[in-house]
Design a protein around this motif. Structure first.
Motif, PDB file in Angstrom:
ATOM      1  N   ALA A 130       0.856  -1.532   0.022  1.00 40.48           N
ATOM      2  CA  ALA A 130       0.205  -0.124  -0.020  1.00 40.48           C
ATOM      3  C   ALA A 130       0.815   1.381  -0.010  1.00 40.48           C
ATOM      4  O   ALA A 130       2.032   0.941   0.353  1.00 40.48           O
ATOM      5  N   PRO A 131       0.095   2.555  -0.109  1.00 38.17           N
ATOM      6  CA  PRO A 131       1.103   3.719  -0.261  1.00 38.17           C
ATOM      7  C   PRO A 131       1.555   3.922   1.004  1.00 38.17           C
ATOM      8  O   PRO A 131       1.100   3.612   2.042  1.00 38.17           O
ATOM      9  N   PHE A 132       2.526   4.858   0.928  1.00 40.08           N
ATOM     10  CA  PHE A 132       3.248   4.904   2.534  1.00 40.08           C
ATOM     11  C   PHE A 132       2.334   5.804   3.353  1.00 40.08           C
ATOM     12  O   PHE A 132       2.345   5.583   4.663  1.00 40.08           O
ATOM     13  N   VAL A 133       1.542   6.554   2.831  1.00 41.00           N
ATOM     14  CA  VAL A 133       0.657   7.360   3.854  1.00 41.00           C
ATOM     15  C   VAL A 133      -0.361   6.486   4.540  1.00 41.00           C
ATOM     16  O   VAL A 133      -0.579   6.789   5.441  1.00 41.00           O
ATOM     17  N   GLN A 134      -1.020   5.630   3.525  1.00 45.79           N
ATOM     18  CA  GLN A 134      -1.746   4.561   4.206  1.00 45.79           C
ATOM     19  C   GLN A 134      -1.245   3.822   5.093  1.00 45.79           C
ATOM     20  O   GLN A 134      -1.779   3.479   5.956  1.00 45.79           O
ATOM     21  N   GLN A 135       0.019   3.157   4.794  1.00 44.28           N
ATOM     22  CA  GLN A 135       0.695   2.294   5.775  1.00 44.28           C
ATOM     23  C   GLN A 135       1.011   3.281   7.120  1.00 44.28           C
ATOM     24  O   GLN A 135       0.609   2.799   8.446  1.00 44.28           O
ATOM     25  N   TYR A 136       1.237   4.460   7.051  1.00 44.43           N
ATOM     26  CA  TYR A 136       1.513   5.229   8.347  1.00 44.43           C
ATOM     27  C   TYR A 136       0.337   5.411   8.978  1.00 44.43           C
ATOM     28  O   TYR A 136       0.235   5.413  10.353  1.00 44.43           O
ATOM     29  N   VAL A 137      -0.859   5.997   8.591  1.00 38.83           N
ATOM     30  CA  VAL A 137      -2.085   6.252   8.948  1.00 38.83           C
ATOM     31  C   VAL A 137      -2.529   4.879   9.799  1.00 38.83           C
ATOM     32  O   VAL A 137      -2.938   5.159  10.933  1.00 38.83           O
ATOM     33  N   ARG A 138      -2.604   3.933   9.033  1.00 39.54           N
ATOM     34  CA  ARG A 138      -3.201   2.805   9.766  1.00 39.54           C
ATOM     35  C   ARG A 138      -2.446   2.225  10.951  1.00 39.54           C
ATOM     36  O   ARG A 138      -2.865   1.780  11.919  1.00 39.54           O
ATOM     37  N   SER A 139      -0.957   2.539  10.969  1.00 42.86           N
ATOM     38  CA  SER A 139      -0.028   2.034  11.916  1.00 42.86           C
ATOM     39  C   SER A 139      -0.269   3.042  13.185  1.00 42.86           C
ATOM     40  O   SER A 139      -0.348   2.398  14.267  1.00 42.86           O
ATOM     41  N   VAL A 140      -0.704   4.313  12.933  1.00 42.13           N
ATOM     42  CA  VAL A 140      -0.847   5.220  14.027  1.00 42.13           C
ATOM     43  C   VAL A 140      -2.239   4.538  14.780  1.00 42.13           C
ATOM     44  O   VAL A 140      -2.279   4.606  15.991  1.00 42.13           O
ATOM     45  N   GLU A 141      -3.262   4.560  13.984  1.00 38.13           N
ATOM     46  CA  GLU A 141      -4.717   3.774  14.475  1.00 38.13           C
ATOM     47  C   GLU A 141      -4.254   2.651  15.285  1.00 38.13           C
ATOM     48  O   GLU A 141      -4.961   2.485  16.255  1.00 38.13           O
TER      49      GLU A 141
END
Length: 384
Positions: free
Chosen positions: A22-33
């Motif tokens: 997945a794109p980096f932004v999606q990976q980062y946001v999902r990791s924070v959640e």
């Protein structure tokens, strides 16, 4: 993030959700959640059901740390609220005691309001200098060194005390601890009035003040005195609710005529931080203040007591001799000033007739058999 690394393995949550490509932004946001969802203690059951051991232990440690931090925050917040409640309760008890006393004695409405304002100001002043109680609980040697370091900075704003302090550090240490007093001033606090007996040298450490040359006297109006007994009859009922109101809508039934006698042509002088007044009280016997000094904002000042200064200087012969020489020059300069120009403000250094090479030594004077102390003022020798 660390949580993404923990799940980016075979069987991890990253693989399970298909986030590996997945794109980096999606990976980062999902990791924070996911990381935030593992912090509450209520998520501990779901933490132990994660697929890999690394994910489980990481989630359990995150939950444990979050519980510790939240507990510490709640404890600090509770202590702050308890301290505020304790101070508020103490203030309420003081005001209640004053209210009962004023009501029992039939004190007038105006005096009750005045007492209430004074109580509130003194309570606020006590909160400002609460730290002094904790400082005095420290070892004596540490407190003396601390007071020396803090007060010598303000005392050094006066050139004479800066010089003798540099010449003898032991004397300066004792002077700062025995002869110097710290003053915590609120707005409109009057430091001294005209015609009061001089206590010593005032140096403003921070804040601002205003010096008004002249004297002040307060006298009640004759018509107020004439109706004093009538006012006392209904003061009891008025005073019962005075401490429950803000006082903004209470009419002051007691007025005071303020009679001011100011020197003609002498405007008010504004005193800034690191400036000093009333040095005359140190060196002139029987000096009385020539005006009023009032704080214009919340300020801090020091008072160098003339009585305590003499006691300290008696143990240092060289500094004592220097102070006597300086006092003679100071008194001589004051006697050369016209009576209309006398005030508590600092003297012009050019009037002191001191040797520029060594500010505490006087030039030799021609011998004469004439009487001494012909001037208006006489010096106070530090040894007396």
């Amino acid at each position: 993030s660390l949580w993404f690394v923990a799940g980016d393995v075979e069987g991890g949550w990253v693989m399970a959700e298909g986030l590996h490509d997945a794109p980096f932004v999606q990976q980062y946001v999902r990791s924070v959640e996911w990381a935030l969802s593992r912090l509450p203690a209520s998520s501990l059951r779901s933490n132990v059901e994660l697929n890999t051991a690394f994910e489980r232990w990481l989630a359990i440690m995150a939950t444990f740390v979050s519980v510790c931090i939240s507990s510490l925050f709640i404890s600090v917040l509770t202590n702050i609220m308890a301290d505020v409640a304790r101070k508020t309760r103490k203030m309420t008890q003081i005001l209640e005691s004053v209210r009962k006393y004023c009501g029992t004695c039939g004190v007038s409405l105006a005096h009750t309001m005045k007492i209430r304002r004074l109580v509130e100001r003194e309570h606020f002043r006590a909160n400002i200098q609460d730290h002094m109680q904790f400082l005095l609980s420290l070892p004596e040697s540490l407190v003396r060194e601390l007071f020396h370091e803090a007060r010598s900075l303000t005392l050094g704003c006066h050139p004479f005390f800066l010089e003798i302090g540099a010449a003898n550090a032991s004397m300066e240490l004792n002077l700062c601890n025995q002869a110097v007093k710290e003053l915590y001033l609120l707005e409109h606090d009057v430091i001294f009035y005209g015609n009061q007996k001089g206590q010593g040298l005032y140096i403003l450490a921070s804040g601002a003040a205003v010096y008004a040359p002249g004297s002040e006297f307060h006298q009640p109006q004759s018509d107020i005195l004439q109706h004093h007994n009538n006012r006392r009859r209904d003061s009891f009922s008025k005073v019962l609710n005075i401490f429950g109101s803000t006082g903004d809508h209470v009419e002051d039934s007691f007025s005071v005529v303020k009679q001011t006698s100011l020197m003609s042509g002498k405007p008010e002088v504004y005193i800034a931080a690191e400036e000093f007044v009333s040095e005359q009280a140190l060196w002139i016997r029987g000096w009385k203040y020539q005006g009023r000094l009032e704080a214009t904002v919340e300020s801090r000042a020091i008072l160098l007591s003339k009585a305590e200064m003499r006691i300290v200087l008696q143990d240092y012969a060289d500094i004592l001799a220097t102070a006597v020489i300086y006092a003679r020059s100071f008194v001589s300069a004051m006697n050369e000033i016209a009576a209309a120009n006398i005030s508590d403000m600092p003297l012009d250094p050019s009037l002191l007739h001191l040797d520029p090479a060594r500010s505490t030594s006087l030039p030799k004077k021609s011998s004469s058999s004439g009487p001494k102390n012909k001037g208006r003022y006489d010096k106070v020798l530090p040894s007396q």
